[in-house]
Design a protein around this motif. Structure first.
Motif, PDB file in Angstrom:
ATOM      1  N   ILE A  29       0.898  -1.349  -0.087  1.00  0.00           N
ATOM      2  CA  ILE A  29       0.098  -0.022   0.086  1.00  0.00           C
ATOM      3  C   ILE A  29       0.822   1.211   0.007  1.00  0.00           C
ATOM      4  CG2 ILE A  29      -1.943  -1.090   1.237  1.00  0.00           C
ATOM      5  CD1 ILE A  29      -0.989   0.586   3.712  1.00  0.00           C
ATOM      6  N   PHE A  30       0.322   2.301  -0.195  1.00  0.00           N
ATOM      7  CA  PHE A  30       1.027   3.557   0.101  1.00  0.00           C
ATOM      8  C   PHE A  30       0.035   4.774   0.601  1.00  0.00           C
ATOM      9  CE2 PHE A  30      -0.409   4.139  -4.372  1.00  0.00           C
ATOM     10  CZ  PHE A  30      -0.785   5.512  -4.340  1.00  0.00           C
ATOM     11  N   VAL A  31       0.766   5.548   1.321  1.00  0.00           N
ATOM     12  CA  VAL A  31      -0.119   6.722   1.993  1.00  0.00           C
ATOM     13  C   VAL A  31       0.633   7.897   1.341  1.00  0.00           C
ATOM     14  CG1 VAL A  31      -0.735   5.484   4.049  1.00  0.00           C
ATOM     15  CG2 VAL A  31       1.546   6.629   4.165  1.00  0.00           C
ATOM     16  N   VAL A  32      -0.123   8.971   1.337  1.00  0.00           N
ATOM     17  CA  VAL A  32       0.143  10.253   0.585  1.00  0.00           C
ATOM     18  C   VAL A  32      -0.350  11.303   1.433  1.00  0.00           C
ATOM     19  CG1 VAL A  32       0.281   9.467  -1.715  1.00  0.00           C
ATOM     20  CG2 VAL A  32      -1.989  10.393  -0.920  1.00  0.00           C
ATOM     21  N   LYS A  33       0.219  12.467   1.572  1.00  0.00           N
ATOM     22  CA  LYS A  33      -0.125  13.389   2.300  1.00  0.00           C
ATOM     23  C   LYS A  33      -0.183  14.808   0.974  1.00  0.00           C
ATOM     24  CE  LYS A  33       1.697  17.063   5.494  1.00  0.00           C
ATOM     25  NZ  LYS A  33       2.632  17.629   6.298  1.00  0.00           N
TER      26      LYS A  33
ATOM     27  N   HIS B 214      -2.074   9.076 -14.845  1.00  0.00           N
ATOM     28  CA  HIS B 214      -2.108  10.232 -13.749  1.00  0.00           C
ATOM     29  C   HIS B 214      -3.365  10.027 -13.050  1.00  0.00           C
ATOM     30  CE1 HIS B 214       1.078  12.031 -16.275  1.00  0.00           C
ATOM     31  NE2 HIS B 214       1.138  13.216 -15.298  1.00  0.00           N
ATOM     32  N   PHE B 215      -3.328  10.115 -11.572  1.00  0.00           N
ATOM     33  CA  PHE B 215      -4.555   9.945 -10.935  1.00  0.00           C
ATOM     34  C   PHE B 215      -4.543  11.174  -9.755  1.00  0.00           C
ATOM     35  CE2 PHE B 215      -2.303   5.944 -11.749  1.00  0.00           C
ATOM     36  CZ  PHE B 215      -3.448   5.083 -11.864  1.00  0.00           C
ATOM     37  N   GLU B 216      -6.008  11.554  -9.489  1.00  0.00           N
ATOM     38  CA  GLU B 216      -6.168  12.561  -8.627  1.00  0.00           C
ATOM     39  C   GLU B 216      -5.725  12.092  -7.343  1.00  0.00           C
ATOM     40  OE1 GLU B 216     -10.024  14.859 -10.052  1.00  0.00           O
ATOM     41  OE2 GLU B 216     -10.408  13.063  -9.032  1.00  0.00           O
ATOM     42  N   VAL B 217      -5.108  12.889  -6.214  1.00  0.00           N
ATOM     43  CA  VAL B 217      -4.847  12.373  -5.080  1.00  0.00           C
ATOM     44  C   VAL B 217      -6.029  12.192  -4.308  1.00  0.00           C
ATOM     45  CG1 VAL B 217      -3.542  13.186  -2.957  1.00  0.00           C
ATOM     46  CG2 VAL B 217      -2.504  13.633  -5.324  1.00  0.00           C
ATOM     47  N   MET B 218      -6.825  13.109  -4.318  1.00  0.00           N
ATOM     48  CA  MET B 218      -8.065  12.903  -3.247  1.00  0.00           C
ATOM     49  C   MET B 218      -9.049  11.723  -3.708  1.00  0.00           C
ATOM     50  SD  MET B 218      -7.260  15.433  -1.574  1.00  0.00           S
ATOM     51  CE  MET B 218      -8.806  15.645  -0.449  1.00  0.00           C
ATOM     52  N   THR B 219      -9.082  11.420  -4.967  1.00  0.00           N
ATOM     53  CA  THR B 219      -9.905  10.159  -5.174  1.00  0.00           C
ATOM     54  C   THR B 219      -9.362   9.033  -5.795  1.00  0.00           C
ATOM     55  OG1 THR B 219     -10.138  10.884  -7.467  1.00  0.00           O
ATOM     56  CG2 THR B 219     -11.695  12.144  -5.618  1.00  0.00           C
ATOM     57  N   GLY B 220      -8.038   9.110  -6.257  1.00  0.00           N
ATOM     58  CA  GLY B 220      -7.537   8.252  -6.917  1.00  0.00           C
ATOM     59  C   GLY B 220      -8.046   8.000  -8.311  1.00  0.00           C
ATOM     60  N   LYS B 221      -8.901   8.589  -8.769  1.00  0.00           N
ATOM     61  CA  LYS B 221      -9.459   8.424 -10.188  1.00  0.00           C
ATOM     62  C   LYS B 221      -8.176   8.584 -11.391  1.00  0.00           C
ATOM     63  CE  LYS B 221     -13.067   9.691 -13.229  1.00  0.00           C
ATOM     64  NZ  LYS B 221     -14.235  10.431 -13.645  1.00  0.00           N
ATOM     65  N   CYS B 222      -8.334   7.905 -12.398  1.00  0.00           N
ATOM     66  CA  CYS B 222      -7.274   8.108 -13.405  1.00  0.00           C
ATOM     67  C   CYS B 222      -7.736   9.335 -14.433  1.00  0.00           C
ATOM     68  CB  CYS B 222      -6.965   6.759 -14.190  1.00  0.00           C
ATOM     69  SG  CYS B 222      -5.934   6.999 -15.448  1.00  0.00           S
ATOM     70  N   LEU B 223      -6.929  10.093 -14.575  1.00  0.00           N
ATOM     71  CA  LEU B 223      -7.384  11.238 -15.504  1.00  0.00           C
ATOM     72  C   LEU B 223      -6.877  11.170 -16.886  1.00  0.00           C
ATOM     73  CD1 LEU B 223      -7.190  14.359 -12.853  1.00  0.00           C
ATOM     74  CD2 LEU B 223      -9.083  13.004 -13.620  1.00  0.00           C
ATOM     75  N   ARG B 224      -5.579  10.381 -17.015  1.00  0.00           N
ATOM     76  CA  ARG B 224      -4.772  10.476 -18.082  1.00  0.00           C
ATOM     77  C   ARG B 224      -4.011   8.959 -18.074  1.00  0.00           C
ATOM     78  NH1 ARG B 224      -1.953  15.664 -18.650  1.00  0.00           N
ATOM     79  NH2 ARG B 224      -0.502  14.838 -17.152  1.00  0.00           N
ATOM     80  N   GLY B 225      -3.984   8.688 -19.338  1.00  0.00           N
ATOM     81  CA  GLY B 225      -3.065   7.272 -19.437  1.00  0.00           C
ATOM     82  C   GLY B 225      -4.063   6.255 -19.901  1.00  0.00           C
ATOM     83  N   PRO B 226      -3.378   4.768 -19.802  1.00  0.00           N
ATOM     84  CA  PRO B 226      -4.322   3.793 -20.407  1.00  0.00           C
ATOM     85  C   PRO B 226      -5.379   3.312 -19.400  1.00  0.00           C
ATOM     86  CG  PRO B 226      -2.020   3.061 -19.612  1.00  0.00           C
ATOM     87  CD  PRO B 226      -2.129   4.600 -19.496  1.00  0.00           C
ATOM     88  N   CYS B 227      -5.426   3.803 -18.442  1.00  0.00           N
ATOM     89  CA  CYS B 227      -6.552   3.044 -17.166  1.00  0.00           C
ATOM     90  C   CYS B 227      -7.616   4.553 -16.961  1.00  0.00           C
ATOM     91  CB  CYS B 227      -5.922   2.680 -16.148  1.00  0.00           C
ATOM     92  SG  CYS B 227      -4.870   3.751 -15.365  1.00  0.00           S
TER      93      CYS B 227
END
Length: 110
Positions: A31-35, A77-90
């Protein structure tokens, strides 16, 4: 998994993120945690595109602007707050959240 201490908040100072490998039924569970500002988030360290870890280097999860989480394997690229992928293959998919909370200066599982 029972709630437990993962790391200190100060462990995120250098890169804004920290990878932690847990043991889940005898198997590795990264896992990873982000601030991000005053917010702490946790995610499973697995890109939804190819199920590879996001980071190539230790605790390196942000793009150069420290605005998005990035998959070093595919450039997603993923949004930090939601984890949603905004750009890329996913694009449109999201990172799997991992429940974390701040207990004083310690990040813990929920």
């Amino acid at each position: 998994m029972a709630p437990r201490a993962l790391c200190r908040l100060s462990d995120l100072d250098a890169t804004g993120a920290k990878e932690i490998v847990l043991d889940k039924d005898g198997a590795r569970f990264p896992i990873f945690v982000v601030k991000f500002g005053a917010v702490i988030r946790g995610y499973v360290n697995s890109c939804p595109h190819a199920r590879l870890p996001l980071n190539w280097n230790e605790d390196a999860f942000f793009d150069v602007s420290r605005t998005y989480l990035i998959c070093a394997n595919h450039g997603a690229h993923f949004e930090v707050m939601t984890g949603k992928c905004l750009r890329g293959p996913c694009k449109g998919q999201a990172l799997a959240p991992f429940p974390v909370s701040l207990d004083g200066e310690t990040i813990v599982t929920l």
